[in-house]
Design an enzyme around this catalytic site. Sequence first.
Site, short mmCIF file in Angstrom:
data_model
loop_
_atom_site.label_atom_id
_atom_site.label_comp_id
_atom_site.label_asym_id
_atom_site.label_seq_id
_atom_site.Cartn_x
_atom_site.Cartn_y
_atom_site.Cartn_z
N LYS A 89 0.81 -1.22 0.00
CA LYS A 89 0.00 0.00 0.00
C LYS A 89 0.85 1.27 0.00
O LYS A 89 0.45 2.30 -0.54
CB LYS A 89 -0.94 0.01 1.20
CG LYS A 89 -1.97 -1.12 1.20
CD LYS A 89 -3.09 -0.89 0.23
CE LYS A 89 -4.13 -1.99 0.30
NZ LYS A 89 -5.16 -1.86 -0.74
N GLU A 111 -9.77 5.77 3.10
CA GLU A 111 -10.57 4.67 3.65
C GLU A 111 -9.61 3.51 3.86
O GLU A 111 -8.57 3.43 3.23
CB GLU A 111 -11.67 4.27 2.66
CG GLU A 111 -11.26 3.26 1.58
CD GLU A 111 -10.18 3.76 0.62
OE1 GLU A 111 -10.08 4.98 0.41
OE2 GLU A 111 -9.42 2.92 0.08
N SER A 377 1.69 -9.74 -0.80
CA SER A 377 1.34 -8.32 -0.70
C SER A 377 1.59 -7.71 0.68
O SER A 377 1.79 -6.51 0.80
CB SER A 377 -0.13 -8.12 -1.10
OG SER A 377 -0.97 -8.95 -0.32
C1 LIG Z 1 -1.68 -7.05 2.61
C2 LIG Z 1 -2.82 -6.72 1.71
N1 LIG Z 1 -2.94 -7.38 0.56
C3 LIG Z 1 -3.96 -7.12 -0.29
C4 LIG Z 1 -4.93 -6.18 0.01
C5 LIG Z 1 -6.05 -5.97 -0.95
O1 LIG Z 1 -6.01 -4.72 -1.59
P1 LIG Z 1 -5.66 -4.60 -3.12
O2 LIG Z 1 -6.58 -5.51 -3.85
O3 LIG Z 1 -5.92 -3.16 -3.44
O4 LIG Z 1 -4.23 -4.96 -3.31
C6 LIG Z 1 -4.84 -5.45 1.21
C7 LIG Z 1 -5.85 -4.45 1.56
O5 LIG Z 1 -5.89 -3.90 2.60
C8 LIG Z 1 -3.75 -5.74 2.08
O6 LIG Z 1 -3.61 -5.09 3.24
#
Ligand SMILES: Cc1ncc(COP(=O)(O)O)c(C=O)c1O
Length: 393
Positions: A89, A111, A377
């Site tokens: 993020k 948000e 992620s």
């Molecule tokens: C670690 C992590 N992965 C994935 C996501 C999903 O978001 P996005 O689809 O925008 O990557 C989030 C959302 O808060 C997250 O914290």
Amino acid sequence: MLYNVDEKGYYGQFGGAYIPEMLYPNVEELRQQYLKIMAEPDFKAEFDQLLKDYVGRPSPLYFAKRLSEKYNTKIYLKREDLNHTGAHKINNTIGQILVAKKLGKKRIIAETGAGQHGVATATVCALMGLECIVYMGEIDIARQAPNVARMKMLGATVRPALSGSRTLKDATNEAIRDWINNPVDTHYIIGSAIGPHPYPDMVTRFQSVISEEIKWQLKEKEGRENPDYVVACIGGGSNAAGTFYHFLHEPEVGIIAVEAAGKGIHSGHSAATSKLGKVGIIHGCKTLLMQTPDGQITEPYSISAGLDYPGVGPMHAHLAETGRAEFFSVTDDDAMQAGLELCKLEGIIPAIESSHALAVLNDKKFKPEDVVVICLSGRGDKDLNNYIEYFKI
Ligand SMILES: Cc1ncc(COP(=O)(O)O)c(C=O)c1O
């Protein structure tokens, strides 16, 4: 076939900017400025320097040996979990805070679902000395308590969203309401590849550093830039958009998107938009979203706060509709088991969102010679209580 946004803000039939009149000046200003600002040499220099020295990029591309042995294929993990603040993020919030500064904005709203985007926004606001207000569903405030504490320590105000399912969708509604009431001095840092144009494209471009790095890192490790597959989980779709971006027009690269099936796709408790979604408008864009026959948005459910969203970003809706990406829907149980497996096999505790992407290894059979890059992620610190409760640790 074009998978990027067109000049009108559409990916095929999806995208656009469906906004109330009051927001038009803000969104239009952003639309006219974002590409110009992002191309300015001083902007690029500051963005790159902060990604390197503050976020800690490039994030490693790690060959997961024991996981690869177990699934008899070559698995690399793109370690966004090692970024400052613990997820992908921050790539986007660094970019957007610099855009907000260029536009002369003084107040930042955001948000958040899992709290990772809220923490990343509070972090860059502290860095730049700007006021920060984060909207978060009441349920998410309870299940992501460590991130709420982090935001407060970083000087942000956390405002609970008390309507609907009291999760990400409702927090987004509150943030949009705030923006309508404060149109002049406020920039809304949207945390995913959603919202009215130009947000999905702007967020995707900031996150595209992920696939830009994968290309040169894989060249170093495998002698080729393109893997056979890239895999990422999808909430609104920002880590996926960044992971896929530089491979969208490379037909030999398979694109795999993983969404949350919650308690099962047809259980009435899921967030499996690609399977259950119909064309509609949510939070300023036309996309696929879960809705009743008369167009009311269905309350989503996932154990993972970051995937608990009734829609996907317009790029992903287009990738699903055209068949460019293969979509998998992973249940809470399968994701939790995949997360625990990564702990045991590789010594890495993943965010529950990322665990959904890992679970695809059980659903799709890869060839031994395939190179599969999975976007990790985020890290699992924020989810420790959920893991403890689920596994009775
Ligand atoms: C670690 C992590 N992965 C994935 C996501 C999903 O978001 P996005 O689809 O925008 O990557 C989030 C959302 O808060 C997250 O914290």
